[in-house]
Design an enzyme around this catalytic site. Structure first.
Site, PDB file in Angstrom:
ATOM      1  CB  SER A   1       8.567   1.387   3.476  1.00  0.00           C
ATOM      2  OG  SER A   1       7.469   0.500   3.528  1.00  0.00           O
TER       3      SER A   1
ATOM      4  CE1 TYR B   1       1.797   0.140   6.365  1.00  0.00           C
ATOM      5  CE2 TYR B   1       3.693  -1.117   5.607  1.00  0.00           C
ATOM      6  CZ  TYR B   1       2.740  -0.136   5.400  1.00  0.00           C
ATOM      7  OH  TYR B   1       2.735   0.573   4.227  1.00  0.00           O
TER       8      TYR B   1
ATOM      9  CG  HIS C   1      -1.736   4.871   3.769  1.00  0.00           C
ATOM     10  ND1 HIS C   1      -1.246   4.341   4.940  1.00  0.00           N
ATOM     11  CD2 HIS C   1      -1.101   4.188   2.782  1.00  0.00           C
ATOM     12  CE1 HIS C   1      -0.379   3.388   4.678  1.00  0.00           C
ATOM     13  NE2 HIS C   1      -0.261   3.283   3.366  1.00  0.00           N
TER      14      HIS C   1
END
EC number: 1.1.-.-
Length: 396
Positions: free
Chosen positions: A106, A129, A275
């Protein structure tokens, strides 16, 4: 304690972790309706039991983006893994590597790219992101390429953070949050020793250089909150597609038209995902959304799915509904929090065994043989209502 399923790891993790960490991973947005439906809808998907099929040569192996996978599973990008076990991202990556499946790091990991990538033999995936700071995004992509990351997972369902009520109650946010987290930590000695004291630094390793000298979790949350970009469009992604020369996966697809747009854009894969129920409550579960998306783009783009998968039976269900591969999120995080690398390794072994049982009893010798024909057909009570129309054939 006997561990036989992800639910056992969840119970163990709840005892070990300070509440702010447990509820951060376990909770969802608003009233958590979608969070619950992710699990419940998937559990209602009925499979056809088939017999006398000579299943002695069963295989779980598959190929995705020219990578050989021991089973159609990858570890999803999960933020703050390093707060759930000592250098948690490294431990999870090692478990995935040993099992022959991808690990996805991540953006908001505790361990930076440069710490995790050298710890494993298999090229890891990297998740990014959409952020206002394009310089950070470009730098992160450059670091991922330099570290040999093979696939980019681009998360697009977070132009703004979801409203998560549990976080305010648990101490992750809200009044006196720092003091509440401290008090929780000192009353959970196993976590405090293993992670709180010996798992440092607790920076967000991929971001810390951009914050100067952060003083706590609020600094990271503030930076991220100010950098999520609600103005993003497909056009804004073009420079990333041009810059990244490996497979690119768009994560956060719930609508068939968005899936078609991903194909037109030139993405190599999509992740059907809400999500984990952490963004917009009330949207479709992944199990409900997946069949229509598969009907729209199956064969044109790789389809991955997450949200609600807790065991090997769920993996088989998702593939029957149209996925090529699934991503595990909370399930592996529960195991990581309980027993680190060994916990994740054991969970993956359990999932593999559960998949073999499900495939043996449905007559699917290979992953390619898990199709819509593996589903009980035409029985609306056995399938979630939104799935029943896609079922074809005779009842079994």
């Amino acid at each position: 304690m006997i561990i036989s399923a992800a639910s056992d790891y969840r119970a163990a993790a709840q005892r070990i972790l300070p509440p702010f960490l447990f509820h951060y991973m376990d909770g969802g947005a608003y009233s958590e309706y979608t969070l619950r439906r992710n699990v419940e809808d998937l559990s209602e998907v009925a499979l056809r039991q088939r017999i006398l099929k000579n299943m002695s040569d069963l295989s779980l192996e598959t190929t995705l983006f020219n990578e050989k996978l021991s089973m159609p599973v990858a570890l999803a990008p999960v933020g703050l893994c390093g707060m759930y076990a000592r250098r948690g991202e490294v431990q999870a990556a090692k478990a995935a590597d040993a099992h022959g499946i991808p690990f996805t790091l991540s953006t908001v990991s505790v361990c930076p790219i440069e710490e995790v990538a050298p710890a494993i033999k298999r090229p890891m995936w990297f998740q990014l992101y959409v952020l206002r700071d394009r310089g950070f995004m470009r730098n992160a992509l450059e670091r991922a390429k330099a570290a040999g990351c093979s696939t980019l997972v681009f998360t697009v369902d977070m132009p703004t953070p979801g409203a998560r009520y549990r976080d305010a109650h648990s101490g992750m946010s809200g009044p006196n949050a720092a003091m509440r987290r401290y008090l929780q930590a000192v009353t959970h000695p196993q976590w405090a020793w293993d992670v709180g004291l010996n798992g440092r630094p607790h920076d967000l390793g991929n971001i810390s250089a951009y914050l100067g000298k952060p003083t706590g979790l609020e600094d990271y949350i503030g930076w991220l909150g100010n950098n999520f970009d609600p103005s993003i469009s497909w056009k804004d992604l073009e420079w990333i597609r041009d810059f990244w020369d490996g497979p690119m996966v768009i994560k956060g697809i719930l609508d068939p038209e968005d899936a078609r747009d991903a194909v037109r854009f030139g993405a190599d894969g999509i992740v059907v995902s809400n999500h984990g129920g952490r963004q917009l409550d009330g949207v479709l579960s992944s199990a409900r959304a997946l069949p229509a998306i598969a009907d729209a783009v199956k064969g044109d783009i790789a389809i991955l799915a997450d949200s609600g998968i807790r065991n090997g039976l769920d993996v088989v269900r998702m593939i029957a509904l149209g996925a090529d591969t699934v991503l595990l999120g909370r399930a592996f995080l529960y195991a990581l929090a309980t027993a680190g690398q060994a916990g994740v390794a054991n969970l993956l072994n359990l999932i593999e065994k559960e998949m073999k049982v499900a495939m043996t009893l449905t007559g699917a010798k290979s992953i390619s043989e898990i199709t819509q024909d593996s589903l009980v057909q035409g029985l609306g009570k056995e399938l979630p209502t939104a799935l029943a129309p896609m079922a074809k054939g005779n009842a079994a």
